[in-house]
Write a protein that holds these residues in place. Structure first.
Motif, PDB file in Angstrom:
ATOM      1  N   GLN A  66       0.815  -1.212   0.000  1.00  0.00           N
ATOM      2  CA  GLN A  66       0.000   0.000   0.000  1.00  0.00           C
ATOM      3  C   GLN A  66       0.847   1.259   0.000  1.00  0.00           C
ATOM      4  N   ARG A  67       2.013   1.211   0.595  1.00  0.00           N
ATOM      5  CA  ARG A  67       2.865   2.405   0.603  1.00  0.00           C
ATOM      6  C   ARG A  67       3.803   2.438  -0.591  1.00  0.00           C
ATOM      7  N   CYS A  94       5.890   7.238   0.748  1.00  0.00           N
ATOM      8  CA  CYS A  94       4.599   6.580   0.539  1.00  0.00           C
ATOM      9  C   CYS A  94       4.133   6.937  -0.864  1.00  0.00           C
ATOM     10  N   GLN A 257       3.042   5.106   8.752  1.00  0.00           N
ATOM     11  CA  GLN A 257       1.947   4.150   8.851  1.00  0.00           C
ATOM     12  C   GLN A 257       0.594   4.856   8.839  1.00  0.00           C
ATOM     13  N   VAL A 258       0.541   6.038   9.435  1.00  0.00           N
ATOM     14  CA  VAL A 258      -0.706   6.817   9.409  1.00  0.00           C
ATOM     15  C   VAL A 258      -1.065   7.165   7.967  1.00  0.00           C
ATOM     16  N   GLU A 260      -0.090   5.503   5.281  1.00  0.00           N
ATOM     17  CA  GLU A 260      -0.473   4.263   4.612  1.00  0.00           C
ATOM     18  C   GLU A 260      -1.907   3.887   4.938  1.00  0.00           C
ATOM     19  N   ASN A 261      -2.324   4.128   6.179  1.00  0.00           N
ATOM     20  CA  ASN A 261      -3.711   3.841   6.540  1.00  0.00           C
ATOM     21  C   ASN A 261      -4.676   4.662   5.693  1.00  0.00           C
ATOM     22  N   SER A 262      -4.301   5.914   5.433  1.00  0.00           N
ATOM     23  CA  SER A 262      -5.148   6.758   4.596  1.00  0.00           C
ATOM     24  C   SER A 262      -5.220   6.222   3.170  1.00  0.00           C
ATOM     25  N   GLN A 264      -4.997   3.113   2.387  1.00  0.00           N
ATOM     26  CA  GLN A 264      -5.855   1.927   2.504  1.00  0.00           C
ATOM     27  C   GLN A 264      -7.324   2.274   2.334  1.00  0.00           C
ATOM     28  N   TYR A 265      -7.749   3.359   2.951  1.00  0.00           N
ATOM     29  CA  TYR A 265      -9.177   3.673   2.959  1.00  0.00           C
ATOM     30  C   TYR A 265      -9.592   4.588   1.822  1.00  0.00           C
ATOM     31  N   SER A 268      -6.434   1.839  -1.558  1.00  0.00           N
ATOM     32  CA  SER A 268      -5.731   0.586  -1.240  1.00  0.00           C
ATOM     33  C   SER A 268      -4.460   0.393  -2.058  1.00  0.00           C
TER      34      SER A 268
END
Length: 388
Positions: A66-67, A94, A257-258, A260-262, A264-265, A268
């Motif tokens: 994802q990143r 990222c 990681q924060v 990457e989470n974004s 993801q949502y 992806s």
């Protein structure tokens, strides 16, 4: 209540592009030379497209990192070491689905609803629109303009800071003005951000388009490891990849990681076969970038000289990016003027009303095109201006 009225207020208030009306008016005009969009006229080179096509045909169509794939993040790290003299770890990168998504992710990482972000103006409008969609409040710090040249007063930024200010958005070299920060400008901004505990979102996507030679000054030249800076970037401008929608963020590894989470949502991740094209661009694209910058430099001189020769345009050649942002003596309604220029001169320009406060009386032309088109467009505009 109808469907439209039941939409969220933020969605309803998202502005339509101020350039669209002119584009829609002139899109089908025979012989029109379109200088309204922020892109060059060359398709993506074969050395980039081929690896992407081969990866697609080889079945690289599944979910991936994802990143960003490790090879691409390593290439980005090497690119920054080469051009900025700064060796960054892979966990500082990222990969995103465009520079625009990089900006949206950066906003959502540091801005809560109601927070203010100060940006320089005139400005590319997408940042403030994206900020509003995230519930933030854009605050414009206007650049000074005198005798055709733009400049920054850092005290103006400082005067706009309130308890609600969370970040500064700094685009240099600038779209649309071509203003390019000096190291002294960047040092003043960075010092202000440090003293006031603010994030900087640094949009340096035009940093290679710097006509004094080399690249433009960057916050990477000055920053410490613990500074709060998010760099947003894209492959669009340097490598003729606007339609690919691939970008990246450089961020402190502690928050990657924060981000990457974004990703993801939202999406992806970026398709792996597209990342293979991006990898080829970064690893093998230096000659292409150099050729694009050289072409832009020649076109800048040709276009700006033609306009100023009319004695109705006061505009210094931009220090960076690939836009002429100019004011024609006697024209105040640039939206109407842009429509008239389409009809009478056959040239498509972006009206300054699309570029926030301070830009309403200007017109923007993208000159990153083949030189015969630039020469023809400049001649048409000079004739149009002389006829007013």
């Amino acid at each position: 209540m109808n469907q439209f009225d039941s939409l969220s207020r933020r969605a309803i208030e998202a502005p339509e592009s101020g350039i669209v009306a002119v584009v829609n008016h002139g899109r089908l005009k025979p012989g029109l030379i379109p200088l309204w969009a922020g892109e060059g006229d060359e398709p993506t080179p074969e050395f980039i497209a081929r690896p992407a096509a081969e990866a697609l045909m080889a079945g690289e169509t599944f979910y991936t990192w994802q990143r960003g794939i490790p090879d691409l993040r390593q290439a980005l790290a090497d690119y920054h070491a080469k051009h900025f003299g700064r060796r960054l770890p892979l966990d500082a990168f990222c990969v995103t689905g465009s520079g625009m998504q990089a900006i949206k992710i950066a906003i959502e990482a540091v801005v809560d609803p109601g927070d203010e972000v100060i940006h320089l103006s005139p400005a590319w409008p997408n940042f403030s629109a994206a900020l509003r969609l995230s519930g933030g409040v854009p605050v414009a710090a206007e650049l000074d303009y005198a005798e055709g040249r733009w400049s920054l007063d850092p005290d103006r930024i400082a005067s706009l800071i309130t308890p609600r200010t969370r970040a500064l958005f700094i685009n240099t070299p600038s779209n649309p003005t071509g203003w390019t920060a000096t190291l002294e400008d960047l040092a003043a901004i960075l010092d202000l951000a440090r003293r006031r505990g603010l994030w900087i979102i640094a949009d340096e996507i035009y940093t290679r388009y710097f006509y004094a030679g080399g690249r433009a000054p960057s916050f990477l030249d000055l920053m410490a490891d613990d500074d709060r800076i998010l760099f947003v970037n894209t492959l669009s401008k340097n490598w003729s990849m606007t339609g690919w929608r691939v970008g990246w963020i450089v961020a402190p590894p502690s928050i990657i990681q924060v981000l990457e989470n974004s990703v993801q949502y939202q999406t992806s991740g970026v398709a792996q076969f597209m990342q293979k094209g991006a990898l080829a661009a970064i690893e093998h694209g230096e000659d292409h970038v150099a050729a694009q910058v050289a072409k832009a430099a020649r076109a800048r001189d040709l276009f700006c000289d033609a306009l100023t020769s009319t004695n109705r345009v006061v505009s210094q050649k931009p220090d960076g990016a690939f836009y002429a942002f100019f004011r024609i003596d006697g024209i105040t309604d640039t939206r109407a003027a842009a429509i008239d220029i389409v009809d009478r001169a056959g040239v498509g320009l972006a009206p300054g009303t699309a570029f926030d406060r301070g830009g309403a009386e200007f017109l923007r032309a993208c000159f990153l095109r083949r030189l015969d088109h630039v020469e023809e467009a400049a001649g048409r505009l000079a004739s149009y201006i002389s006829s007013l």
